[in-house]
Design an enzyme around this catalytic site. Structure first.
Site, PDB file in Angstrom:
ATOM      1  N   ASP A   1      99.178  -5.422  42.983  1.00  0.00           N
ATOM      2  CA  ASP A   1      98.978  -5.638  44.424  1.00  0.00           C
ATOM      3  C   ASP A   1      98.617  -4.335  45.128  1.00  0.00           C
ATOM      4  OD1 ASP A   1      98.659  -7.222  46.665  1.00  0.00           O
ATOM      5  OD2 ASP A   1     100.773  -7.147  47.226  1.00  0.00           O
TER       6      ASP A   1
ATOM      7  N   HIS B   1     100.140 -16.700  47.591  1.00  0.00           N
ATOM      8  CA  HIS B   1     100.945 -15.766  48.369  1.00  0.00           C
ATOM      9  C   HIS B   1     102.135 -16.596  48.834  1.00  0.00           C
ATOM     10  CE1 HIS B   1     101.653 -12.208  51.015  1.00  0.00           C
ATOM     11  NE2 HIS B   1     102.448 -13.114  51.547  1.00  0.00           N
TER      12      HIS B   1
ATOM     13  N   HIS C   1     103.165 -11.401  43.265  1.00  0.00           N
ATOM     14  CA  HIS C   1     104.067 -10.354  43.769  1.00  0.00           C
ATOM     15  C   HIS C   1     105.453 -10.894  44.186  1.00  0.00           C
ATOM     16  CE1 HIS C   1     102.225 -11.930  47.392  1.00  0.00           C
ATOM     17  NE2 HIS C   1     101.110 -11.258  47.226  1.00  0.00           N
TER      18      HIS C   1
ATOM     19  N   HIS D   1      96.386  -8.595  39.649  1.00  0.00           N
ATOM     20  CA  HIS D   1      96.352  -8.789  41.110  1.00  0.00           C
ATOM     21  C   HIS D   1      96.068  -7.451  41.790  1.00  0.00           C
ATOM     22  CE1 HIS D   1      98.116 -10.768  44.924  1.00  0.00           C
ATOM     23  NE2 HIS D   1      97.668  -9.558  45.294  1.00  0.00           N
TER      24      HIS D   1
ATOM     25  N   HIS E   1      93.690  -5.385  45.159  1.00  0.00           N
ATOM     26  CA  HIS E   1      92.764  -5.386  46.303  1.00  0.00           C
ATOM     27  C   HIS E   1      91.843  -4.182  46.153  1.00  0.00           C
ATOM     28  CE1 HIS E   1      95.136  -8.426  48.532  1.00  0.00           C
ATOM     29  NE2 HIS E   1      96.130  -7.909  47.826  1.00  0.00           N
TER      30      HIS E   1
ATOM     31  N   LYS F   1      92.756 -18.277  45.452  1.00  0.00           N
ATOM     32  CA  LYS F   1      93.922 -17.655  46.079  1.00  0.00           C
ATOM     33  C   LYS F   1      94.296 -18.428  47.336  1.00  0.00           C
ATOM     34  CE  LYS F   1      97.099 -14.596  46.944  1.00  0.00           C
ATOM     35  NZ  LYS F   1      97.017 -13.170  47.197  1.00  0.00           N
TER      36      LYS F   1
HETATM   37  O1  DOR Z   1     101.062  -5.820  51.469  1.00  0.00           O
HETATM   38  C1  DOR Z   1     100.105  -6.534  51.321  1.00  0.00           C
HETATM   39  N1  DOR Z   1      98.845  -6.082  51.493  1.00  0.00           N
HETATM   40  N2  DOR Z   1     100.314  -7.818  50.989  1.00  0.00           N
HETATM   41  C2  DOR Z   1      99.312  -8.702  50.959  1.00  0.00           C
HETATM   42  O2  DOR Z   1      99.569  -9.845  50.695  1.00  0.00           O
HETATM   43  C3  DOR Z   1      97.928  -8.299  51.304  1.00  0.00           C
HETATM   44  C4  DOR Z   1      97.724  -6.873  51.107  1.00  0.00           C
HETATM   45  C5  DOR Z   1      96.472  -6.351  51.779  1.00  0.00           C
HETATM   46  O3  DOR Z   1      95.406  -6.957  51.581  1.00  0.00           O
HETATM   47  O4  DOR Z   1      96.533  -5.334  52.465  1.00  0.00           O
HETATM   48 ZN    ZN Z   2      97.812  -8.929  47.236  1.00  0.00          ZN
END
Ligand code: DOR
Ligand code: ZN
Length: 341
Positions: free
Chosen positions: A248, A137, A175, A14, A16, A100
């Site tokens: 995450d 989520h 998470h 997971h 980004h 997702k």
């Molecule tokens: O803290 C987070 N940041 N939680 C999320 O679910 C998304 C992520 C983000 O994309 O910045």
């Molecule tokens: Zn995330």
């Protein structure tokens, strides 16, 4: 006492990676250590089609250092009007690893998320038939629910009915942050798993207010009480094969974090494995790090285990205050473990 630890190359289930300049800046940190990563689709606009995911995957590949053999695993962002044919085709063609589910309004770029699960029943049925995982989520967005309770309430109001209505749907609760989630996933069957971040293993909600407001410890789901942190630690280090590594890592520029309305997200990619190693060491569970980081996730997703290995050695580096325009997790701290070249 173990001073060196060699484990199979891990996966991040997971992450980004963002887009544009941020993608170029952060992707090498993930690719340096992880063989594969499940890449979140909450771009603006979100990744909702096979073409968009294919193009995004190409941009990720272009951001990799020369010679990297990192593999991004793409996901599809579910919306109320998601097309089940598109999603199942993307899965069959090997583009989409999973879908997702962002409840609309739950977190960063979730405005296009699902407003009511009834709107995506056809999609969920098709995913169940295809064996395509749903990544959730796990927070309700009901403003009447206290923010610290949103994950536990999600289990009752959304996840339990979902698992009942779709008895073969494979689900990852992403998470997890609470004792309730850890217990629920542990008691679930083989089709239910969870990812765990380093920040939820290291920090309780006190970290948000230590000597003042700490925007770099703010992520969603928000940090919880100490008893929840301890329960999540037991889940990660306790040997259940349905808990696995998902950082995450969610970079935001410093000015977006240090703001009157700061973004949620912890950028932990640069020292992720060192951070997990510190936790497993503290829990006297270093022997279980490899399963958590390199085996459980791959097996749950039906992927071959990575070839190759990484070696960690005791004695950490000082984590810098900045990595580009982003403050990394553990900035200014010295972790107990370092990655050997
Ligand atoms: O803290 C987070 N940041 N939680 C999320 O679910 C998304 C992520 C983000 O994309 O910045
Ligand atoms: Zn995330």
């Amino acid at each position: 006492m173990t001073d060196r630890l060699t484990i199979r190359r891990p996966d991040d289930l997971h992450v980004h990676l963002r887009d544009g300049a941020m993608l170029a800046a952060v992707t090498p940190y993930t690719a340096r250590i992880f063989g594969r990563a499940v890449v979140m689709p909450n771009l603006s606009p979100p990744v909702t089609s096979v073409d968009a995911a294919t193009a995004y995957r190409a941009r990720i590949m272009a951001a990799l250092p020369a010679g990297s053999d990192f593999t991004p695993l793409m996901t599809c962002y579910l919306t109320d009007d998601a097309d089940r044919h598109e999603i199942v085709r993307g899965h069959a063609e090997g583009v989409f690893t999973a879908c997702k589910l962002y409840p609309a309004g739950a977190t960063t770029n979730s405005a296009h998320g699902v407003t009511d699960l009834r709107n995506v029943r056809g999609v969920l049925e098709a995913m169940q038939r295809a064996g395509m995982p749903l990544l959730v989520h796990g927070e309700v967005t009901d403003p009447a629910v206290d923010i610290f309770d949103r994950e536990a309430v999600f289990i009752e109001r959304v996840l339990q009915p979902l698992l009942r209505d779709f008895p073969a749907l494979r689900v990852v609760m992403e998470h997890i942050t609470t004792a309730e989630a850890a217990a629920f996933v542990e008691a679930g069957g083989d089709r239910l798993a969870a990812t765990i971040t380093p920040q939820h293993l290291h920090l309780s909600r006190n970290a948000l207010f230590e000597g003042g407001l700490r925007p770099h410890a703010y992520c969603l789901p928000v940090l919880k009480r100490e008893r929840h942190r301890l329960a999540v630690r037991r889940a990660a280090t306790g040997g259940c094969a349905r808990f696995f590594l998902g950082t995450d890592s969610a970079p935001h520029e410093v000015r977006a974090k240090e703001s009157g309305c700061g973004c949620a997200g912890v950028f932990n990619a640069p020292y992720a494995i060192e951070s997990y190693a510190a936790v497993f060491d503290e829990e006297d569970a270093l022997g279980r790090l490899e399963a958590f980081a390199s085996e459980n996730g791959a097996r749950w997703y039906g992927l071959p285990l990575n070839e190759g290995s990484v070696t960690l050695a005791r004695g950490g580096e000082l984590v810098p205050e900045r990595v580009g325009d982003v403050v990394p997790f553990h900035a200014g701290e010295r972790l107990g473990w370092r990655l050997e070249a």
